[in-house]
Design an enzyme around this catalytic site. Structure first.
Site, PDB file in Angstrom:
ATOM      1  N   ALA A  72      63.188  23.102  17.217  1.00 20.15           N
ATOM      2  CA  ALA A  72      63.205  24.549  17.071  1.00 20.15           C
ATOM      3  C   ALA A  72      64.386  25.037  17.904  1.00 20.15           C
ATOM      4  O   ALA A  72      64.438  24.812  19.108  1.00 20.15           O
ATOM      5  CB  ALA A  72      61.900  25.152  17.572  1.00 20.15           C
ATOM      6  N   SER A  73      65.340  25.675  17.263  1.00 15.09           N
ATOM      7  CA  SER A  73      66.584  26.039  17.931  1.00 15.09           C
ATOM      8  C   SER A  73      66.362  27.074  19.026  1.00 15.09           C
ATOM      9  O   SER A  73      65.357  27.790  19.045  1.00 15.09           O
ATOM     10  CB  SER A  73      67.585  26.597  16.910  1.00 15.09           C
ATOM     11  OG  SER A  73      67.911  25.624  15.948  1.00 15.09           O
TER      12      SER A  73
END
Length: 405
Positions: A72-73
Site C-alpha cells: 500500500a503506497s
C-alpha cells in the site's frame, strides 16, 4: 475531538490529510476523496493509527528478494500521483497494480457514477484482496482483473486515463494502443537507476511529459531492462540499464586503488533534496547509473556515498565516480557540500564529469528536463532534438531549458 478521548477513525483520517495538505496543497476534489475513502478497511488487521500514518505498508512479501511483491503506497505519494493524473467525472481509467484496492476506490470517487475504473494485478492473492476490500467499502462496481499488467485490459479500452502503481522500466507497446489520443498516463518510470513519477499526455504517436516527481515503487514483474553488477565480493552493487556497457571484469579491482575526491561549490541544507543532480545528469550522460554500498563495504574502507543505498554514479570501463556529501558547518543554512569520489584509472576524469553535473544543477536547481516518449520503431529523423534513451518498446528523449534563462 475531545483531548481526553481517543481519536475516531474520521479524526485519524483527517489528521493524515491535514499533514499531507500542509506540505503540498491538493486540488479540492482529490483532498475530499482522501477524506472520504477509508484506508483502514483496505488494510485489515492493521491498527487504525498505523493505517493513517504517512507510510507504505507491505501486503505481500517477496520470498525471492528484499522488495515486497505488493505494498500500500505512501498516502502522500498516492495524493501526488492522483494530482498528476487529474481524473475527471466520467473518465474511463485503467490502473496497473491493484494493491489493496485503496487507490481504485479513490479513483472511483473521482470519476463518479458516470466513470469506469478497471484495476489489474498479476498476483491472484493481491487481486482477491483488492476485490474483497472494494466490496467491503462499497465500490463493487470497480472492475478487478487478475492478469499481467503489461498486457493492460484491451477489452475495456480505450481509456482516457491510465495509472501504474508499480515501477516500470519501459512503456509497454500494448498500453499505447489502449490509451485514447489526448489521454493521460501516469507511471513510475525508471531510467539510469532512478525512478520518477512522470505524467504523460498522448498526442498521436508521442507521449509528452508535463510533470515528473521523485518516487519509489515495487518493480513490475516481467520487465528485465535493468541489470545489477556486483563488486567487492557483492558488498557494492551497480544498478544500470541494459544498454550501458558495465563490465564486472573490468571493474573487479576498482576499489583496490586509493580514492580520488573532488568537491563542488554546491551546498545543501539538512532538509534539501539533491536528487536533481541525478536527473540533470541523465539529460546528457549515458554513464549514469545507481550505486548501492552496503555496511560491510563501508567497514572495508569504501568511501561513503551521499546516500549509501542509492546515489548516482558514473561508470566507464574500469573506473567509476559517485556522489558524496560532507558536513563542514561553514554555512549554517546549508552545512553540507557535495562532491565526487572516484576509483580506477579514470577516477579523476569521471569525478570531474560528476562535479560538472553538480555545478550545472547548482546553477539552476529548479530546472526539470523536458521528456517525450516515442514508439521504439520511430526513426531518428522522427524524434525531436535531445538526448535519446533507448528501451525495448519505446525511446525517451530528454532536453533541458534553463528556468533562469
Amino acid at each position: 475531538m475531545n483531548s481526553n478521548s481517543a481519536p475516531t477513525l474520521d479524526d485519524l483520517r483527517n489528521r493524515l490529510v491535514d499533514q499531507i495538505v500542509a506540505k503540498c496543497p491538493l486540488p479540492p476534489r482529490i483532498e475530499q476523496a482522501l477524506r472520504s475513502v477509508r484506508r483502514d478497511l483496505h488494510l485489515p488487521g492493521l491498527a487504525p493509527a498505523d493505517a493513517y500514518t504517512n507510510q507504505a505498508v507491505t501486503i505481500k512479501d517477496n520470498p525471492d528478494g528484499p522488495l515486497a511483491l505488493s505494498c500500500a503506497s505512501v498516502p502522500s505519494t498516492v495524493a501526488m500521483m492522483l494530482t498528476q493524473l487529474d481524473p475527471q467525472p466520467g473518465d474511463r481509467i485503467l490502473e496497473i497494480g491493484a494493491g489493496t484496492g485503496y487507490n481504485a476506490a479513490l479513483l472511483a470517487e473521482l470519476v463518479g457514477p458516470e466513470g469506469q475504473v478497471t484495476t489489474v494485478d498479476i498476483d491472484p492473492g493481491v487481486a482477491l484482496h483488492a476485490r474483497q476490500a472494494l466490496n467491503r467499502t462499497g465500490y463493487e462496481h470497480v472492475r478487478v482483473m487478475e492478469r499481467d499488467g503489461l498486457e493492460g485490459a484491451a477489452e475495456h479500452a480505450p481509456y482516457t486515463r491510465m495509472i501504474a502503481t508499480v515501477g516500470l522500466w519501459d512503456v509497454p507497446a500494448t498500453w499505447w494502443e489502449q490509451l485514447a489520443d489526448g489521454g493521460r498516463l501516469v507511471l513510475p518510470l525508471r531510467w539510469r537507476g532512478q525512478t520518477r513519477s512522470v505524467a504523460l499526455t498522448r498526442h498521436g504517436d508521442t507521449l509528452v511529459c508535463d510533470d515528473m516527481e521523485l518516487c519509489g515503487f515495487v518493480p513490475v514483474i516481467g520487465q528485465h531492462g535493468e541489470r545489477t553488477t556486483e563488486l567487492a565480493h557483492g558488498t557494492v552493487r551497480l544498478h544500470h540499464d541494459q544498454d550501458q556497457p558495465v563490465d564486472p571484469g573490468e571493474l573487479a579491482e576498482v576499489f583496490s586503488a586509493p580514492c580520488t575526491e573532488l568537491w563542488s561549490q554546491a551546498r545543501v541544507g539538512s532538509e534539501e533534496t539533491f536528487d536533481g543532480v541525478w536527473l540533470r545528469a541523465t539529460v546528457s550522460d549515458d554513464t549514469v547509473c545507481r550505486i548501492e554500498v552496503t555496511k560491510q563495504a563501508l567497514a572495508d574502507g569504501v568511501r561513503r556515498p551521499a546516500i549509501p543505498g542509492r546515489s548516482p554514479a558514473l561508470v566507464s570501463g574500469g573506473s567509476l565516480a559517485y556522489l558524496i556529501a560532507e558536513r563542514d558547518n561553514a554555512d549554517h543554512e546549508r552545512p553540507s557540500r557535495l562532491g565526487a569520489a572516484g576509483y580506477g584509472p579514470e577516477a579523476s576524469l569521471l569525478a570531474r564529469n560528476l562535479i560538472a553535473h553538480i555545478s550545472d544543477w547548482n546553477t539552476d536547481r529548479a530546472a526539470v528536463p523536458h521528456m517525450t516518449v516515442h514508439p521504439a520503431d520511430v526513426p531518428d529523423s522522427g524524434l525531436p532534438r535531445g538526448h535519446v534513451i533507448v528501451k525495448v518498446d519505446s525511446r525517451a528523449v530528454l532536453s533541458l531549458t534553463e528556468t533562469n534563462a
